[in-house]
Design an enzyme around this catalytic site. Structure first.
Site, PDB file in Angstrom:
ATOM      1  N   GLY A  80       0.819  -1.209   0.000  1.00 28.04           N
ATOM      2  CA  GLY A  80       0.000   0.000   0.000  1.00 28.04           C
ATOM      3  C   GLY A  80       0.851   1.255   0.000  1.00 28.04           C
ATOM      4  N   THR A  81       1.942   1.219   0.734  1.00 32.58           N
ATOM      5  CA  THR A  81       2.829   2.382   0.821  1.00 32.58           C
ATOM      6  C   THR A  81       3.329   2.768  -0.568  1.00 32.58           C
ATOM      7  OG1 THR A  81       3.499   1.667   3.033  1.00 32.58           O
ATOM      8  CG2 THR A  81       4.952   3.235   1.912  1.00 32.58           C
ATOM      9  N   ASN A 160      -7.474   3.769   9.346  1.00 30.67           N
ATOM     10  CA  ASN A 160      -6.973   2.518   9.907  1.00 30.67           C
ATOM     11  C   ASN A 160      -7.122   2.427  11.418  1.00 30.67           C
ATOM     12  OD1 ASN A 160      -4.960   4.591   9.126  1.00 30.67           O
ATOM     13  ND2 ASN A 160      -3.614   3.423  10.476  1.00 30.67           N
ATOM     14  N   GLN A 188      -7.526   0.218   3.836  1.00 25.09           N
ATOM     15  CA  GLN A 188      -8.376  -0.402   4.859  1.00 25.09           C
ATOM     16  C   GLN A 188      -9.807  -0.616   4.373  1.00 25.09           C
ATOM     17  OE1 GLN A 188      -7.440  -1.733   7.636  1.00 25.09           O
ATOM     18  NE2 GLN A 188      -5.414  -0.856   7.943  1.00 25.09           N
ATOM     19  N   GLY A 209      -2.452  -6.012  -0.318  1.00 24.11           N
ATOM     20  CA  GLY A 209      -2.889  -7.404  -0.193  1.00 24.11           C
ATOM     21  C   GLY A 209      -3.107  -7.874   1.233  1.00 24.11           C
ATOM     22  N   HIS A 210      -2.174  -7.517   2.111  1.00 22.43           N
ATOM     23  CA  HIS A 210      -2.215  -8.161   3.433  1.00 22.43           C
ATOM     24  C   HIS A 210      -3.320  -7.650   4.348  1.00 22.43           C
ATOM     25  CE1 HIS A 210       0.034  -5.205   6.130  1.00 22.43           C
ATOM     26  NE2 HIS A 210       0.265  -4.679   4.944  1.00 22.43           N
ATOM     27  N   THR A 246      10.612  -7.502 -11.952  1.00 25.03           N
ATOM     28  CA  THR A 246       9.893  -8.742 -12.264  1.00 25.03           C
ATOM     29  C   THR A 246       8.762  -8.951 -11.260  1.00 25.03           C
ATOM     30  OG1 THR A 246      11.872  -9.667 -13.211  1.00 25.03           O
ATOM     31  CG2 THR A 246      10.162 -11.246 -12.583  1.00 25.03           C
ATOM     32  N   CYS A 334       1.862   0.903  13.274  1.00 25.06           N
ATOM     33  CA  CYS A 334       3.075   1.640  12.941  1.00 25.06           C
ATOM     34  C   CYS A 334       3.509   2.555  14.080  1.00 25.06           C
ATOM     35  CB  CYS A 334       2.847   2.453  11.680  1.00 25.06           C
ATOM     36  SG  CYS A 334       2.105   1.478  10.396  1.00 25.06           S
TER      37      CYS A 334
HETATM   38  N1  PLP Z   1      -2.587   2.976   4.297  1.00 22.81           N
HETATM   39  C1  PLP Z   1      -3.311   2.548   5.342  1.00 22.81           C
HETATM   40  C2  PLP Z   1      -4.614   3.212   5.643  1.00 22.81           C
HETATM   41  C3  PLP Z   1      -2.851   1.495   6.131  1.00 22.81           C
HETATM   42  O1  PLP Z   1      -3.560   1.078   7.161  1.00 22.81           O
HETATM   43  C4  PLP Z   1      -1.604   0.898   5.804  1.00 22.81           C
HETATM   44  C5  PLP Z   1      -1.055  -0.169   6.658  1.00 22.81           C
HETATM   45  O2  PLP Z   1      -1.315  -0.254   7.834  1.00 22.81           O
HETATM   46  C6  PLP Z   1      -0.902   1.373   4.692  1.00 22.81           C
HETATM   47  C7  PLP Z   1      -1.416   2.423   3.958  1.00 22.81           C
HETATM   48  C8  PLP Z   1       0.391   0.783   4.285  1.00 22.81           C
HETATM   49  O3  PLP Z   1       0.184  -0.465   3.660  1.00 22.81           O
HETATM   50  P1  PLP Z   1       1.403  -1.473   3.468  1.00 22.81           P
HETATM   51  O4  PLP Z   1       1.683  -2.049   4.818  1.00 22.81           O
HETATM   52  O5  PLP Z   1       0.913  -2.497   2.514  1.00 22.81           O
HETATM   53  O6  PLP Z   1       2.529  -0.686   2.925  1.00 22.81           O
END
Ligand code: PLP
Length: 397
Positions: A80-81, A160, A188, A209-210, A246, A334
């Protein structure tokens, strides 16, 4: 680890669904070709990626298909980041004369820290719009902040920590009225509430994904067709030159499968999670004095429950819950490790005495009401015990 685990930390990460794990398995030892290869062996892997791309697109309501029939508005990322960073990076590159980014005070660090970097390293103006005590965005302030100098508005779909849902369609309209792009971090929200690219009019949507029962280390970014996209990661010609490297094939296949499951189960799971969460909160409110539920009561992700217990430390609650195998978190994963209340709770103006004792319980399809009842049984004596030894509790009476 021995003993039963009650996992209520699904906003931090989720268990990989067995069906997802099964779908991924052939792509390790059997179909291991490089999807960019000319031979048919690689071609079959490329086809699996395109299938996953369609599955992601279907979850996100991205209906466009290119001449090959592929859902080319979706690119795969590592997380996501990366999706969040890529969207902002691309918007700034597409509108180089504009120097302002408008975002919110409650975004994930994937957006906030990147914006801080752009402000300090590259001189961009970053405006972070505030929220009220329920985490609702100050729409008037947003409207006033977005101007002809704004390249992108980045606002999350669902928070989140509190689960509060932002009115993304209205935010998109405000951004577009000034010719700015709109990005939403739906990490989320995707798979929990309907996220529809066509309906919400977003230019970029990031997912991970996670958070929806696919593995860690894979994500996707929706990029509206026609946007000149500058990649964050440059290299080979993968993803139509929009993301070098890849492909993480097995995880991409897993993400596709997870999106398909989430889409077909969306309504049922929404009701299941919301019913359990609401019952859980009602029981907690009845069993423990001086607690508050954080977030927008009307518009919240169904499985998120942020509860503030006055006059105690969230970390102490977590440690005592951990002794019963109960996994939750204080603030966002985090920020764990820092004793400062999270930036989200601070932005909401939650008093320190409550913000410090905030626990986030986050549910998934694998949780049961029995598990939540177990938490409701164990929590009151934990809170009473901690309040007994808290100097603030005596003072506050
Ligand atoms: N954005 C939100 C709202 C999240 O809750 C998170 C992860 O907690 C992220 C972005 C980051 O996702 P990733 O851990 O896949 O980089």
């Amino acid at each position: 680890m021995n003993g039963k685990i009650i996992y209520l930390d699904n906003n931090a990460t989720t268990r990989v669904a067995p069906e997802v794990f099964e779908a991924m398995q052939p792509y390790f030892c059997e179909f291991y070709g490089n999807p960019s290869s000319i031979h048919r062996f690689g071609g079959s892997v490329a086809a699996a990626i395109e299938n996953a791309r369609r599955q992601v697109a279907e979850l996100l309501g991205a209906v466009y298909r290119d001449r090959e029939g592929n859902a080319s508005e979706i690119i795969f990322t590592s997380c996501g980041t990366e999706g969040d960073n890529s969207a902002i990076n691309a918007a700034l590159a597409a509108l180089p004369e504009r120097r302002k980014i408008v975002t919110t005070a409650v975004e994930h660090p994937a957006v906030l820290h990147y914006c801080d970097e752009l402000a300090s390293g590259k001189g961009y103006i970053v405006e972070k719009i505030g929220v009220d005590s329920c985490g609702r965005l100050d729409m008037a302030a947003l409207k006033a902040a977005v101007d002809d100098n704004t390249a992108i508005v980045s606002a999350m779909w669902g928070n989140n920590e509190t689960g509060t849902i932002f009115p993304v369609k209205e935010i998109a309209a405000i951004a577009h009225a000034k010719g700015a792009y709109f990005h939403t971090d739906a990490v989320q929200a995707a798979g929990k509430v309907p996220v529809n690219a066509a309906e919400c009019d977003a230019d970029f949507i990031a997912i991970s994904g996670h958070k929806l029962h696919a593995p860690k280390g894979v994500g996707a970014l929706y990029i509206r067709r026609g946007i000149p996209f500058v990649p964050l990661i440059c290299g080979g010609h993968q993803e139509k030159m929009r993301r070098g490297g890849t492909e993480n094939v097995a995880s991409i296949v897993g993400l596709g499968k997870a999106c398909e499951i989430a889409r077909t189960a969306l309504e049922t799971e929404y009701t299941q999670l919301k019913t359990m969460r609401d019952a859980f909160e009602a029981k907690l409110l009845a069993a423990i004095p001086r607690i508050r539920i954080n977030g927008d009561p009307e518009n919240r992700l169904p499985g998120t429950s942020s509860v503030s217990f006055e006059c105690i430390e969230g970390e102490s609650i977590l440690m005592l819950l951990d002794m019963f195998g109960i996994c939750a978190s204080s603030g966002s994963a985090c920020t764990t490790g820092s004793l400062e209340p999270s930036h989200v709770l601070r932005a909401m103006g939650i008093p320190y005495s409550a913000a410090h004792g905030t626990i986030r319980f986050s549910l998934s399809r694998y949780n049961t009401m029995e598990e939540l009842d177990f938490v409701v049984e164990k929590l009151p004596p934990i809170i009473a015990r901690l309040r007994e030894i808290s100097p603030y509790w005596e003072e506050s009476k």
